[in-house]
Design a protein around this motif. Structure first.
Motif, PDB file in Angstrom:
ATOM      1  N   GLU A   3       0.845  -1.195   0.000  1.00  0.00           N
ATOM      2  CA  GLU A   3       0.000   0.000   0.000  1.00  0.00           C
ATOM      3  C   GLU A   3       0.878   1.242   0.000  1.00  0.00           C
ATOM      4  O   GLU A   3       2.013   1.223   0.458  1.00  0.00           O
ATOM      5  CB  GLU A   3      -0.922   0.022   1.221  1.00  0.00           C
ATOM      6  N   SER A   5       0.266   5.732   0.431  1.00  0.00           N
ATOM      7  CA  SER A   5      -0.719   6.761   0.764  1.00  0.00           C
ATOM      8  C   SER A   5      -0.982   7.640  -0.459  1.00  0.00           C
ATOM      9  O   SER A   5      -0.147   7.743  -1.367  1.00  0.00           O
ATOM     10  CB  SER A   5      -0.230   7.630   1.927  1.00  0.00           C
ATOM     11  N   VAL A  62      -6.388   2.581  -7.756  1.00  0.00           N
ATOM     12  CA  VAL A  62      -7.144   3.628  -7.081  1.00  0.00           C
ATOM     13  C   VAL A  62      -8.641   3.347  -7.194  1.00  0.00           C
ATOM     14  O   VAL A  62      -9.118   2.911  -8.247  1.00  0.00           O
ATOM     15  CB  VAL A  62      -6.862   5.014  -7.729  1.00  0.00           C
ATOM     16  N   GLY A  66     -10.396   2.850  -1.312  1.00  0.00           N
ATOM     17  CA  GLY A  66      -9.285   1.910  -1.171  1.00  0.00           C
ATOM     18  C   GLY A  66      -9.701   0.456  -1.088  1.00  0.00           C
ATOM     19  O   GLY A  66      -8.865  -0.436  -1.182  1.00  0.00           O
ATOM     20  N   SER A  69     -10.050  -1.060  -4.928  1.00  0.00           N
ATOM     21  CA  SER A  69      -8.706  -1.128  -5.502  1.00  0.00           C
ATOM     22  C   SER A  69      -7.870  -2.174  -4.768  1.00  0.00           C
ATOM     23  O   SER A  69      -6.989  -2.802  -5.356  1.00  0.00           O
ATOM     24  CB  SER A  69      -8.021   0.243  -5.472  1.00  0.00           C
ATOM     25  N   ASN A  85      -1.671  -0.758  -3.816  1.00  0.00           N
ATOM     26  CA  ASN A  85      -2.967  -0.124  -3.567  1.00  0.00           C
ATOM     27  C   ASN A  85      -2.758   1.258  -2.961  1.00  0.00           C
ATOM     28  O   ASN A  85      -1.950   1.430  -2.055  1.00  0.00           O
ATOM     29  CB  ASN A  85      -3.794  -0.984  -2.610  1.00  0.00           C
ATOM     30  N   ALA A  87      -3.964   3.579  -0.528  1.00  0.00           N
ATOM     31  CA  ALA A  87      -4.807   3.565   0.667  1.00  0.00           C
ATOM     32  C   ALA A  87      -5.624   4.850   0.760  1.00  0.00           C
ATOM     33  O   ALA A  87      -5.127   5.933   0.482  1.00  0.00           O
ATOM     34  CB  ALA A  87      -3.944   3.399   1.912  1.00  0.00           C
ATOM     35  N   GLY A  89      -7.926   5.858  -1.137  1.00  0.00           N
ATOM     36  CA  GLY A  89      -8.533   6.167  -2.425  1.00  0.00           C
ATOM     37  C   GLY A  89      -8.682   7.657  -2.701  1.00  0.00           C
ATOM     38  O   GLY A  89      -7.971   8.496  -2.154  1.00  0.00           O
TER      39      GLY A  89
END
Length: 98
Positions: A3, A5, A62, A66, A69, A85, A87, A89
């Motif tokens: 993940e 940010s 995205v 989150g 995705s 991913n 996190a 979204g």
């Protein structure tokens, strides 16, 4: 599952990095704004369309929050893709949209 940010993705883009971003939201959500340069493949289309992606590239997934995705990230990881991913979204996204 890896993940990252939303802020880290934004910083990479602002630093001029070319990122492969895939937005798995629905059409009406994307119409409200998508990260510039992102590819739109709805979550439900990922199983059929994942071959459009290059296994030699890294992708950032995205969606709105989150979760979707994250499911796409898990599926694509199982198929041998390098996927991370985002996190939080788009709810966490503070950068530009198009």
């Amino acid at each position: 599952m890896k993940e990252i940010s939303a802020k880290e993705v934004q910083e990479k883009l602002e630093n001029g990095e070319e990122l492969n971003i895939v937005d798995v939201r629905e059409d009406d959500e994307v119409a409200q704004g998508i990260i510039p340069g992102a590819k739109h493949i709805r979550l439900g289309e990922i199983p059929e369309r994942h071959t459009e992606l290059d296994k030699n590239k890294q992708y950032y997934m995205v969606c709105r929050s989150g979760a979707r995705s994250g499911r796409a990230t898990e599926f694509l990881n199982e198929q041998g893709y390098d996927v991370t991913n985002m996190a939080g979204g788009m709810l966490a996204w503070e950068g530009d949209v198009e």
